[in-house]
Write an enzyme that holds these catalytic residues in place. Structure first.
Site, mmCIF file in Angstrom:
data_model
loop_
_atom_site.group_PDB
_atom_site.id
_atom_site.type_symbol
_atom_site.label_atom_id
_atom_site.label_comp_id
_atom_site.label_asym_id
_atom_site.label_seq_id
_atom_site.Cartn_x
_atom_site.Cartn_y
_atom_site.Cartn_z
ATOM 1 N N CYS A 9 39.471 32.203 39.004
ATOM 2 C CA CYS A 9 39.945 30.859 39.352
ATOM 3 C C CYS A 9 39.126 30.406 40.551
ATOM 4 O O CYS A 9 37.977 30.835 40.705
ATOM 5 C CB CYS A 9 41.461 30.868 39.619
ATOM 6 S SG CYS A 9 42.020 32.048 40.865
ATOM 7 N N ARG A 15 46.180 32.075 40.655
ATOM 8 C CA ARG A 15 46.210 32.173 39.187
ATOM 9 C C ARG A 15 45.568 33.444 38.648
ATOM 10 O O ARG A 15 46.170 34.146 37.818
ATOM 11 C CB ARG A 15 45.524 30.943 38.572
ATOM 12 C CG ARG A 15 46.274 29.662 38.823
ATOM 13 C CD ARG A 15 45.423 28.447 38.533
ATOM 14 N NE ARG A 15 44.332 28.303 39.497
ATOM 15 C CZ ARG A 15 43.396 27.375 39.457
ATOM 16 N NH1 ARG A 15 43.386 26.508 38.453
ATOM 17 N NH2 ARG A 15 42.480 27.301 40.397
ATOM 18 N N ASP A 128 46.487 24.405 39.198
ATOM 19 C CA ASP A 128 46.420 25.128 40.461
ATOM 20 C C ASP A 128 47.762 25.004 41.193
ATOM 21 O O ASP A 128 48.172 23.896 41.530
ATOM 22 C CB ASP A 128 45.287 24.476 41.269
ATOM 23 C CG ASP A 128 45.097 25.132 42.607
ATOM 24 O OD1 ASP A 128 45.841 26.076 42.926
ATOM 25 O OD2 ASP A 128 44.205 24.683 43.338
HETATM 26 P P1 4NP Z 1 43.706 29.806 42.916
HETATM 27 O O1 4NP Z 1 44.412 28.740 43.909
HETATM 28 O O2 4NP Z 1 42.351 29.207 42.568
HETATM 29 O O3 4NP Z 1 44.615 29.846 41.738
HETATM 30 O O4 4NP Z 1 43.627 31.093 43.668
HETATM 31 C C1 4NP Z 1 43.781 28.233 45.042
HETATM 32 C C2 4NP Z 1 43.727 28.973 46.195
HETATM 33 C C3 4NP Z 1 43.101 28.453 47.319
HETATM 34 C C4 4NP Z 1 42.506 27.210 47.287
HETATM 35 C C5 4NP Z 1 42.554 26.473 46.119
HETATM 36 C C6 4NP Z 1 43.188 26.992 44.996
HETATM 37 N N1 4NP Z 1 41.844 26.682 48.429
HETATM 38 O O5 4NP Z 1 41.364 25.536 48.382
HETATM 39 O O6 4NP Z 1 41.750 27.394 49.460
#
Ligand code: 4NP
Length: 160
Positions: A9, A15, A128
């Site tokens: 992700c 995720r 997300d």
């Molecule tokens: P992930 O969620 O991609 O599902 O791990 C996120 C975690 C952090 C960030 C964005 C999405 N961020 O911008 O730091």
């Protein structure tokens, strides 16, 4: 032969840690543990070295008793794209970012929601949940639980 599967992700804290744990859960439930090598990563370096988000840790524990708190975020790099047999993106932006890395044959870069068991739900993104409430993590959990089972069905069908 071992099949290597990498879930990814953006941050590798919400995720894809759930996808790694739930795919492993389905693999082990079917007695296929020695046939797969399973990992997760993020296209960004924002959270490298960090454990999963508390929302993901909580829903995994509550729903299936899975402890994912020992996972640590890593960044997806070209060497992963070359080494893994399947690289499974949570959303379309992740997929586009991974396609820019070195060495990936496009065919092995896929979207998790293309493996929704029900055709009516197939395609699109795993949303997300970062910064969202428990209901966002629960929705992601359910989607990822279904799609990782669908992916395992597809990979096993391919072998026969
Ligand atoms: P992930 O969620 O991609 O599902 O791990 C996120 C975690 C952090 C960030 C964005 C999405 N961020 O911008 O730091």
């Amino acid at each position: 032969m071992t099949t290597r599967v990498m879930f990814f992700c953006l941050g590798n804290i919400c995720r894809s840690p759930l996808a790694e744990a739930l795919f492993r859960y389905h693999v082990e439930a079917r007695g296929l543990g020695d046939r797969f090598e399973i990992a997760s990563s993020g296209t960004s370096g924002y959270h490298v070295g960090e454990p999963p988000d508390p929302g993901s840790v909580k829903v995994a524990k509550e729903r299936l008793g899975l402890d994912i708190s020992g996972q640590r975020a890593q960044r997806l790099v070209g060497a992963h794209v070359q080494a893994y047999d399947w690289l499974v993106a949570m959303d379309g932006a992740n997929l586009r970012d991974a396609r820019r890395l070195e060495g990936g044959e496009r065919q092995k870069l896929v979207l998790l929601r293309d493996y929704e068991p029900s055709e009516a739900q197939r395609g699109g993104d795993v949303p997300d949940p970062w910064g969202g409430g428990p209901e966002h993590f629960e929705q992601v959990f359910e989607m990822v639980e279904r799609c990782t089972a669908g992916l395992l069905d597809a990979l096993m069908a391919d072998r026969t």
